[in-house]
Motif scaffolding. Structure first.
Motif, short mmCIF file in Angstrom:
data_model
loop_
_atom_site.label_atom_id
_atom_site.label_comp_id
_atom_site.label_asym_id
_atom_site.label_seq_id
_atom_site.Cartn_x
_atom_site.Cartn_y
_atom_site.Cartn_z
N MET A 392 0.83 -1.21 0.00
CA MET A 392 0.00 0.00 0.00
C MET A 392 0.87 1.26 0.00
O MET A 392 0.58 2.23 -0.70
N MET A 393 1.95 1.23 0.78
CA MET A 393 2.85 2.38 0.83
C MET A 393 3.54 2.60 -0.52
O MET A 393 3.78 3.74 -0.92
N SER A 394 3.83 1.51 -1.22
CA SER A 394 4.53 1.62 -2.50
C SER A 394 3.69 2.36 -3.53
O SER A 394 4.22 3.06 -4.39
N ARG A 395 2.36 2.25 -3.43
CA ARG A 395 1.49 2.98 -4.36
C ARG A 395 1.58 4.47 -4.09
O ARG A 395 1.59 5.28 -5.01
N LYS A 399 6.67 3.52 -6.00
CA LYS A 399 7.82 2.65 -6.15
C LYS A 399 7.35 1.19 -6.16
O LYS A 399 6.25 0.90 -5.67
N LYS A 400 8.15 0.31 -6.69
CA LYS A 400 7.82 -1.11 -6.63
C LYS A 400 7.97 -1.58 -5.19
O LYS A 400 8.87 -1.12 -4.48
N PRO A 401 7.09 -2.50 -4.73
CA PRO A 401 7.18 -2.97 -3.33
C PRO A 401 8.57 -3.46 -2.95
O PRO A 401 9.05 -3.15 -1.86
N ALA A 402 9.21 -4.21 -3.85
CA ALA A 402 10.55 -4.75 -3.54
C ALA A 402 11.56 -3.61 -3.37
O ALA A 402 12.44 -3.67 -2.50
N ILE A 407 14.78 -0.20 0.53
CA ILE A 407 15.12 1.10 1.14
C ILE A 407 14.82 1.06 2.64
O ILE A 407 15.63 1.51 3.46
N MET A 408 13.67 0.49 2.99
CA MET A 408 13.26 0.45 4.40
C MET A 408 14.16 -0.46 5.22
O MET A 408 14.44 -0.19 6.39
N GLU A 409 14.63 -1.54 4.62
CA GLU A 409 15.53 -2.45 5.33
C GLU A 409 16.86 -1.77 5.63
O GLU A 409 17.46 -1.96 6.69
#
Length: 436
Positions: A392-395, A399-402, A407-409
């Motif tokens: 949901m955040m990627s939308r 950005k693509k979820p992966a 980035i978050m990792e």
């Protein structure tokens, strides 16, 4: 005899540093360092290419020579992971925060020592959190607000028609304009449009495209020219214009006014049978919004009762300091929009930090209370729940979820996201358990 895992093989000494803080000194023996280096070298050999050797067959010495820095990073990652596993499982410590006070350099083939400084969850006495009574009245849909929503749609779908009268607020002007702003050579197209345009439209309403245009152009007539100063705010989206005063010369080509739609025309625009269908749809939306607001009020009220029942407890110092730093950073981002703002912020830093600590303390207190409830009720966060949230955040971030996950990792945001999801689940749990 079963082979020791890496976490079991680490030599650990725990030193107490206050009620909720421990210094954990870890040692990797020379033999274990050599063994882990060999395992890491083989893993590298299996996926890197070394000239003169088939994949997976390059000797360890060659891998170390070519990839020593990467190997050290991988070994450090393995040792940190094993240390966390040891603290969470083998030592049965309820760790809520962990940091490495000093970076320890790894030397291959030698003993490696490092220290992790951890904060422990405080002891919170048992408290009631289920079946609490809170008084939050139901929210009814306001007829006035419903009518306002209908009018918003009426304005949204109305068409503009050219008029001969002088411009009024809410009118649309077709204009050509120039300014005294000197464009840099590398100016973006958006900046160019902002300071000079032909056959474009200005809506005499908020938000203003050109600051001050509403006051300057209400009363304007087609065929005439007007000049006015635009004072751009310090936080304006176009950095080149932020805080600047720009003189505009605007030629009004035509004045256009919104033609109000009848109920029948609006229903037709929306492909509905009649205006009542629109009112029903909007009423359902408003009811959902009202329920959402009431739900939030229930959550707040029930937490206030729980917090009062819990009473005081000590907050972990290291974690509180980290949360305070984050709160201070958020405050700076909200306030500082210019160099002058930055200087003023620095002058009042002591007060800003004190305010940030109050905010951080309240947030940390709630999270620790919710952590205890989650443990008592076995409320957890699954990998699938994290994946759904990232999707949901990627939308939103486009950005693509992966890509977003990567980035978050890297910046440690995955753990924060898991915490947010857990807090929300606990909050919903206690809200659902409220007595009607």
């Amino acid at each position: 005899m079963a082979k020791q895992t890496l976490s079991q093989a680490l030599v650990l000494e725990v030193r107490e540093d206050g009620a909720l803080c421990r210094n954990c000194d870890f040692t990797v023996s020379v033999d274990r360092m050599k063994a882990e280096t060999s395992v890491a070298c083989q893993a590298f050999a299996n996926y890197v290419s070394v000239p003169g050797f088939r994949r997976g067959k390059a000797p360890e010495a060659m891998i170390i020579k070519r990839f020593e820095s990467d190997l050290k990073d991988e070994l450090k990652r393995r040792f940190m992971s094993a240390a966390f596993e040891r603290l969470a499982d083998g030592e049965k410590l309820e760790v809520v925060y962990c940091r490495m006070p000093e970076e320890s350099a790894i030397e291959l083939g030698k003993e490696y020592k490092f220290t992790l400084r951890i904060d422990l969850a405080p002891t919170i006495a048992d408290f009631e959190y289920k079946g609490l009574e809170v008084d939050v009245p139901a929210v009814e849909v306001d007829e006035k607000e419903l009518n306002e929503r209908v009018e918003q749609y009426r304005k949204m779908y109305a068409e503009f028609a050219e008029v001969t009268e002088a411009a009024a607020k809410e009118d649309m002007l077709k204009v050509d304009y120039t300014s005294d702003f000197e464009l840099p050579e590398d100016a973006e197209a958006s900046l160019k449009r902002q300071v000079k345009a032909e056959s474009t439209f200005l809506w005499l309403a908020e938000p203003e495209y050109l600051p001050g245009c509403v006051d300057a152009l209400v009363g304007a007539e087609a065929g005439k020219e007007y000049t006015f100063d635009s004072v751009y705010p310090a936080d304006y989206r176009e950095a080149a214009l932020a805080g600047k005063t720009v003189k505009y010369t605007v030629k009004v080509v035509s004045v256009q006014r919104r033609k109000e739609l009848t109920d029948e025309e609006l229903a037709a625009k929306l492909r509905l049978d009649n205006i009542d269908k629109l009112r029903d749809m909007l009423k359902s939306g408003l009811q959902a919004e009202a329920e959402g607001k009431r739900r939030e009020a229930v959550r707040t009220a029930v937490y206030e009762k729980i917090s009062a029942a819990v009473g005081d407890f000590e907050l972990p110092g290291g974690l509180l300091e980290a949360e305070t730093d984050e709160a201070l950073q958020r405050k700076a981002q909200e306030i500082v929009k210019s160099e002058a703002d930055a200087e003023e912020f620095k002058k009042n830093m002591e007060q800003h930090r004190a305010d940030a600590k109050v905010e951080a303390s309240a947030k940390l207190r709630r999270e620790l209370i919710f952590r205890k409830i989650a443990k008592l009720e076995n409320i957890t966060v699954s990998a699938a729940e994290v994946d759904r949230e990232i999707e949901m955040m990627s939308r939103y971030y486009r950005k693509k979820p992966a890509e977003l996950r990567s980035i978050m990792e890297k910046n440690g945001a995955i753990e924060a996201l898991q915490g947010e999801i857990l807090n929300n689940k606990v909050w919903n749990f206690v809200a659902d358990a409220v007595k009607a």
